[in-house]
Design a protein around this motif. Sequence first.
Motif: not given
Length: 337
Positions: A209-220, A271-285
């Motif tokens: 779940l965390r990997i999926a979340s990281s990929v989504v957040k980094a991608g967004l 590198s993926i997590e470095k981007v993902a860890t700075q963002n939340s889904v709510i903040s990106l939306m």
Amino acid sequence: MASERDYFHLSGPLHLTHVKWDNLYHRKSVAASLVQGVYVQEKDRQEQRKGPNALAFPWWAFFHFQLLHTLVDDVDNSIFGAIYEFKPPPSKCNDTLHKTPRYVIAFRGTIKKPDSISRDIELDLQFIRNGLHQTSRSNIAIEAVRNMVASVGGSNLWLAGHSLGSCMTLLAGKDMAKNGILIESFLFNPPYASAPIERIRSKKLKHRLRIASSVVKAGLAIAMKDKKSSSFDSLSAWIPCLFVNPSDYICSEYVGYFEHRRKMEEIGAGSIEKVATQNSVISLMMSAFGKESEPLHLIPSATLAVNFTPSRNFKEAHGIHQWWKPDLCLQSKLYKY
């Protein structure tokens, strides 16, 4: 009627008659007591306990602090913070005294009492929506910290907070860290604005779940050309102490947050997590709709202290009182990125 927990002589850390200021357990116990002092000050105010009937004083006086100033919310006039000054008598001098703070600014969390609950819950919701930094209470808190730093310097100051008060501590600590001022900070049960994945028992499912979340957040974030990196990286040197309980769903996700980044580094996905860890889904939306949003709970570095002592219920797991108990099963780990 006052709760037993409001009385220092019934529930406070009476065993800490000699504080070793270079000991993390002692330091966090003092910090937690000062936060409790803010809670009890507000309860004294609401229940009109004054003079000899007030209960807050021993929570700071026991450790030779004096109350300099209270921080008052401009909406409901509740006391949400306090500024303390350390004034030890000569007889209490010891070889660890150089580790003491000269001043401590402490912030309470939500109080479920009529005169404060409405405003506190409003701020809790603002935190979830990543909008706490836009509220007047946070502005008062940040301004108090800025003024104290300008007056005495960051090295002479501690910040401490519990629950919602931890959010205020994070806001002020981040604000200072972005300007190169690193303040020692103690965050008790800091809220994490995300689904409590850490509560899932299956380690494999949690990891997936965390990997999926990281990929989504980094991608967004990449698709939206999000530019938080420089601001987030500037926080790396600030290492607040986070105290969490795995049975507390409000803060337990911090355990997974930091461990997940370590695991992503190990499998070559740093590198993926470095981007993902700075963002939340709510903040990106919210950013996608042009709204200002700051995921307050996300930080690159921390000393994470986890209390594995069994809790009887959620109230105990989220409570401030656990943090000065003498028999804690506490495990600490430094994460620095």
